[in-house]
Design a protein around this motif. Structure first.
Motif, PDB file in Angstrom:
ATOM      1  N   VAL A   1       0.834  -1.198   0.000  1.00 50.57           N
ATOM      2  CA  VAL A   1       0.000   0.000   0.000  1.00 50.57           C
ATOM      3  C   VAL A   1       0.870   1.249   0.000  1.00 50.57           C
ATOM      4  CG1 VAL A   1      -1.714   1.297   1.307  1.00 50.57           C
ATOM      5  CG2 VAL A   1      -1.914  -1.168   1.124  1.00 50.57           C
ATOM      6  N   SER A   2       1.927   1.248   0.802  1.00 51.02           N
ATOM      7  CA  SER A   2       2.752   2.453   0.914  1.00 51.02           C
ATOM      8  C   SER A   2       3.612   2.698  -0.322  1.00 51.02           C
ATOM      9  CB  SER A   2       3.637   2.381   2.155  1.00 51.02           C
ATOM     10  OG  SER A   2       4.605   1.363   2.003  1.00 51.02           O
ATOM     11  N   GLN A   3       3.737   1.718  -1.199  1.00 45.98           N
ATOM     12  CA  GLN A   3       4.506   1.939  -2.427  1.00 45.98           C
ATOM     13  C   GLN A   3       3.773   2.846  -3.411  1.00 45.98           C
ATOM     14  OE1 GLN A   3       5.437  -1.946  -3.940  1.00 45.98           O
ATOM     15  NE2 GLN A   3       6.966  -2.329  -2.354  1.00 45.98           N
TER      16      GLN A   3
ATOM     17  N   LEU B   1       3.413  12.665  -2.821  1.00 40.54           N
ATOM     18  CA  LEU B   1       3.893  12.387  -1.474  1.00 40.54           C
ATOM     19  C   LEU B   1       4.180  10.898  -1.364  1.00 40.54           C
ATOM     20  CD1 LEU B   1       3.032  13.947   1.735  1.00 40.54           C
ATOM     21  CD2 LEU B   1       2.515  11.538   1.684  1.00 40.54           C
ATOM     22  N   LEU B   2       5.377  10.560  -0.889  1.00 38.09           N
ATOM     23  CA  LEU B   2       5.782   9.170  -0.708  1.00 38.09           C
ATOM     24  C   LEU B   2       5.911   8.871   0.782  1.00 38.09           C
ATOM     25  CD1 LEU B   2       8.553   8.983  -3.429  1.00 38.09           C
ATOM     26  CD2 LEU B   2       6.298   7.944  -3.537  1.00 38.09           C
ATOM     27  N   VAL B   3       5.425   7.708   1.193  1.00 39.04           N
ATOM     28  CA  VAL B   3       5.520   7.263   2.578  1.00 39.04           C
ATOM     29  C   VAL B   3       6.472   6.083   2.607  1.00 39.04           C
ATOM     30  CG1 VAL B   3       4.258   6.380   4.561  1.00 39.04           C
ATOM     31  CG2 VAL B   3       3.149   7.982   3.013  1.00 39.04           C
ATOM     32  N   LYS B   4       7.504   6.176   3.443  1.00 42.50           N
ATOM     33  CA  LYS B   4       8.499   5.112   3.525  1.00 42.50           C
ATOM     34  C   LYS B   4       8.694   4.700   4.975  1.00 42.50           C
ATOM     35  CE  LYS B   4      10.762   6.445  -0.588  1.00 42.50           C
ATOM     36  NZ  LYS B   4      11.454   5.747  -1.567  1.00 42.50           N
ATOM     37  N   ALA B   5       8.979   3.424   5.178  1.00 38.58           N
ATOM     38  CA  ALA B   5       9.289   2.912   6.515  1.00 38.58           C
ATOM     39  C   ALA B   5      10.746   3.247   6.836  1.00 38.58           C
ATOM     40  CB  ALA B   5       9.058   1.406   6.566  1.00 38.58           C
ATOM     41  N   THR B   6      11.010   3.589   8.093  1.00 36.53           N
ATOM     42  CA  THR B   6      12.380   3.939   8.477  1.00 36.53           C
ATOM     43  C   THR B   6      13.259   2.712   8.682  1.00 36.53           C
ATOM     44  OG1 THR B   6      11.703   4.051  10.783  1.00 36.53           O
ATOM     45  CG2 THR B   6      11.737   6.117   9.544  1.00 36.53           C
ATOM     46  N   ASN B   7      12.647   1.558   8.991  1.00 36.13           N
ATOM     47  CA  ASN B   7      13.409   0.318   9.153  1.00 36.13           C
ATOM     48  C   ASN B   7      12.592  -0.842   8.605  1.00 36.13           C
ATOM     49  OD1 ASN B   7      11.544  -0.302  11.219  1.00 36.13           O
ATOM     50  ND2 ASN B   7      12.825   0.742  12.719  1.00 36.13           N
TER      51      ASN B   7
END
Length: 177
Positions: free
Chosen positions: A4-6, A50-56
């Motif tokens: 989903v976040s991609q 807007l892009l949402v990315k995981a930090t780890n």
């Protein structure tokens, strides 16, 4: 990584996004929405996207990146178009009427029900048996509609009660002698 976040969130030209370290603020033609951010994600804005990315690579960060992407997309849609839920009242004598910031319901009880609308939510009654809940916050609109429906849920034998307009009630067959 969350699938989903991609997907990037498209930002219309009439929407302003303000990012701080712990909060995102989205301003549009219908209003302003804010949401707190977690430390598991980071946001990037590039050319109206807007892009949402995981930090780890933890499970928590992966889950939160998809959740935040969906919440931000709903916030953008809310400040541009808004959200609405339609309810219909089915039953003899069931009526609804708006009165300022409250909704007056007659649902077969011995007393009328007065439901106060929270800030940012508006109720309309195009007819006595229809209620339209409108607002820019998807969660609030759905919550208010669920609270109104909970006053008199549709019963399974005759289908009387408050229901969503697109809800299908499967009626049970009455007991036979």
């Amino acid at each position: 990584m969350s699938r989903v976040s991609q997907n990037p969130v498209q930002i219309p030209s009439n929407v302003d996004i303000d990012l701080s370290s712990s909060e995102i603020t989205i301003k549009g033609p219908l209003g302003v929405l804010q949401h707190k951010l977690t430390s598991d994600i980071k946001l990037e804005i590039n050319d109206g996207v807007l892009l949402v990315k995981a930090t780890n690579d933890s499970k928590q960060a992966n889950a939160m990146s998809g959740t935040m992407r969906a919440l931000i997309a709903n916030m953008v849609q809310g400040v541009v178009n808004g959200f609405q839920k339609k309810l219909s009242l089915v039953g003899v004598g069931y009526r609804a009427q708006t009165d300022g910031y409250s909704l007056n319901l007659a649902l077969g009880y011995s007393h009328p029900i007065v439901h106060k609308m929270p800030s940012g939510i508006k109720a309309e009654t195009p007819s006595q048996t229809e209620v339209i809940i409108k607002g820019i916050d998807k969660q609030k609109v759905g919550q208010v509609a669920a609270e109104i429906r909970a006053y008199r849920r549709p019963e399974v034998y005759k289908g009387k009660g408050v229901r969503y307009s697109d809800e299908v009630i499967v009626l049970k067959e009455a007991k036979k002698k």
